[in-house]
Design a protein around this motif. Structure first.
Motif, mmCIF file in Angstrom:
data_model
loop_
_atom_site.group_PDB
_atom_site.id
_atom_site.type_symbol
_atom_site.label_atom_id
_atom_site.label_comp_id
_atom_site.label_asym_id
_atom_site.label_seq_id
_atom_site.Cartn_x
_atom_site.Cartn_y
_atom_site.Cartn_z
ATOM 1 N N ALA B 229 0.814 -1.222 0.000
ATOM 2 C CA ALA B 229 0.000 0.000 0.000
ATOM 3 C C ALA B 229 0.849 1.274 0.000
ATOM 4 C CB ALA B 229 -0.920 -0.006 1.223
ATOM 5 N N ASP B 230 2.122 1.150 0.351
ATOM 6 C CA ASP B 230 3.007 2.320 0.354
ATOM 7 C C ASP B 230 3.545 2.644 -1.042
ATOM 8 O OD1 ASP B 230 2.889 2.723 3.180
ATOM 9 O OD2 ASP B 230 4.196 0.959 3.405
ATOM 10 N N TYR B 231 3.189 1.831 -2.031
ATOM 11 C CA TYR B 231 3.735 1.986 -3.386
ATOM 12 C C TYR B 231 2.626 2.345 -4.384
ATOM 13 C CZ TYR B 231 8.113 0.147 -1.688
ATOM 14 O OH TYR B 231 9.281 -0.001 -0.990
ATOM 15 N N GLN B 232 2.983 3.248 -5.300
ATOM 16 C CA GLN B 232 2.047 3.577 -6.388
ATOM 17 C C GLN B 232 2.169 2.569 -7.529
ATOM 18 O OE1 GLN B 232 3.647 6.094 -4.606
ATOM 19 N NE2 GLN B 232 1.635 6.389 -3.670
ATOM 20 N N TYR B 233 3.396 2.036 -7.725
ATOM 21 C CA TYR B 233 3.630 1.141 -8.871
ATOM 22 C C TYR B 233 4.459 -0.070 -8.456
ATOM 23 C CZ TYR B 233 2.349 5.271 -11.610
ATOM 24 O OH TYR B 233 1.702 6.353 -12.127
ATOM 25 N N ALA B 234 4.239 -1.167 -9.147
ATOM 26 C CA ALA B 234 5.095 -2.355 -9.000
ATOM 27 C C ALA B 234 5.358 -2.923 -10.388
ATOM 28 C CB ALA B 234 4.424 -3.402 -8.124
ATOM 29 N N VAL B 235 6.600 -3.336 -10.589
ATOM 30 C CA VAL B 235 6.988 -3.960 -11.860
ATOM 31 C C VAL B 235 7.647 -5.294 -11.540
ATOM 32 C CG1 VAL B 235 8.385 -3.766 -13.950
ATOM 33 C CG2 VAL B 235 7.426 -1.697 -12.907
#
Lengths: 131, 348
Positions: B229-235
């Motif tokens: 939840a602390d991240y806007q994006y994941a790759v």
């Protein structure tokens, strides 16, 4: 295969490296100084890597390393710095080419030489990528 | 997790995807009577004059343009790939010469299946983070091989992603921390004299991709004291569309956090480039302050995970080179016969 020759030409092939004279003239590819000419009269100069398509043709009867390609496109590109260069065109079909369209240089495979396949790379031009 | 003494970040990035695509349906038409589920829509195919070196050069030029660096400032040019054109002769020296670097650099090729590029990225963090160098160019590039008719042929694609590691003060995205998780897992391999790799079918999933990627990503989050939840994006590395979607869920990410960096549906599995161009696509749209989790995967096997934070400098720099979407848009479909000819699958 002539390895020294392939090695010697990499600057012009990879980076469009030519020469500019102190009086402003530009030549491509680079050449040794002529007799009587100051050795530093011509300095390394990298041609512009963008320009406009000045003219082009489609070669449909090709030999040697191009014989596997049904059509080879060759163009004259007037570069942004005023120089004119002849180069193979890539990433395009004849139907996409228009005189005056924006072009850009890319480094691509020029083929293989010798029985052991030395890979040769150099400049080609393609229609400028639309962002 | 590892954090360099001197803070580092990505100061330039660049993607490259060839113009040509083959539809998965076209491969299925030839090998499966057009039937069966397809792992992707289409995959990128290198043109007849393209290989790992030419793609690495264009991605590298894009990264240099965004970094606004003189190539002479680079201290290293490292190319990660499992499809270097030569078995013996580095791609790195040729890429460096084409970019116009100094000769006083480290130029080398890296190998770790699909995470060869992020291996170079981690090493670049070490070189810059220790103060031994200011700028390192790490490239992941591949023209992946797939045996005709094999499941891999539907996805084995081509692309390049280039990242320049530099001081955090100049970064478009700082790298907060990284870690790597590896084990000896024979899920996929190719001997030097074999034209196509062997893969373990379902064995490439749970004990290989999912175990390594989810372990690395979860451990990095835990050590940073964060959650998805602390991240806007994941790759995530993307051998197809389903794998990264599944592992994202395992780590706690929602589909919308992964959408911007998930390119496999359009271009297939670009191997060493896959997670790196996924990051490029995210950097094309991310805003200052956004956090990005990146987790690569390489068969054999291992995963490198990174936590990045976007800086104010990104917005202006992203316009200095073609965006990833520009390469995705110039899509020219080819048929199987042309694909087979260009990829050397027709034996005389």
């Amino acid at each position: 295969m002539n390895l020294p020759k392939q090695w010697r030409l990499k600057g012009q092939r990879y980076r469009l490296e030519g020469q500019r004279h102190s009086d402003g003239r530009v030549r491509f590819p680079a050449q040794p100084a002529k007799l009587g000419e100051a050795s530093d009269a011509w300095q390394p100069y990298q041609l512009a890597n963008t320009g406009e398509l000045y003219s082009w043709t489609a070669q449909r009867s090709n030999r040697n390393e191009f014989d596997h390609e049904p059509i080879v496109l060759v163009g004259m590109i007037k570069l942004a710095d005023g120089c004119m260069i002849t180069a193979q065109l890539t990433d395009c079909e004849p139907s996409e080419l228009q005189i005056g369209m924006a072009m850009e240089a890319v480094t691509r495979s020029w083929g293989k030489v010798g029985d052991d396949d030395l890979l040769v790379y150099g400049y080609k031009f393609r229609p400028k990528l639309a962002d | 997790m590892r954090q360099p003494e001197r803070p580092v970040g990505i100061v330039g990035y660049g993607a490259y995807v060839p113009r040509y695509r083959i539809a998965a349906q076209e491969i299925a038409r030839v090998w499966a009577a057009g039937e069966g589920a397809l792992p992707i829509t289409s995959k990128s195919v290198p043109g007849p004059d393209e290989d790992t070196i030419t793609m690495a050069i264009e991605a590298g030029r894009n990264a240099l343009n965004r970094a606004q660096l003189d190539p002479q400032q680079l201290a290293a040019v490292w190319v990660g790939s499992e499809s270097h054109p030569y078995s013996v002769k580095p791609s790195g020296t040729l890429v460096a010469e084409a970019l116009g670097t100094s000769r006083w650099i480290s130029a080398a090729d890296w190998e770790f299946a699909c995470k060869a590029g992020t291996e170079a990225l981690s090493a670049g963090m070490g070189l810059v983070g220790s103060g031994m160098a200011d700028y390192v160019l790490a490239i992941g590039a591949d023209t992946a091989q797939g045996r005709p008719g094999d499941a891999l042929e539907y996805t084995a694609a081509a692309a390049a992603g280039a990242l320049i590691v530099g001081p955090a003060q100049q970064a478009l995205a700082t790298i907060e921390a990284t870690l790597s998780y590896v084990s000896d897992t024979p899920d996929f391999f190719r001997r030097a004299d074999r034209p196509y790799p062997m893969h373990g079918n379902r064995f490439t999933g749970e004990p290989a991709y999912f175990h390594h990627v989810s372990t690395a990503a979860k451990q990095l989050l835990a050590e940073l004291g964060r959650t998805a939840a602390d991240y806007q994006y994941a790759v995530f590395h993307q051998p197809n569309v389903k794998f990264p979607q599944t592992v994202a869920k395992q780590v706690g990410f929602a589909p919308e956090q992964c959408q911007a960096g998930l390119l496999a549906g359009e271009i297939g599995n670009s191997y060493s480039a896959a997670s790196m161009i996924g990051l490029c696509a995210v950097l094309d749209v991310a805003q200052a302050g956004d956090r990005i989790l990146l987790a690569s995967y390489g068969s054999g096997a291992g995963s490198d995970a990174y936590s990045l934070v976007v800086t104010e400098a990104l917005a202006a720099a992203r316009n200095l080179a073609p965006r990833t979407s520009a390469y995705l848009k110039r899509r020219q479909l080819i048929d199987y016969a042309t694909y087979a000819k260009w990829r050397g699958k027709i034996v005389e």
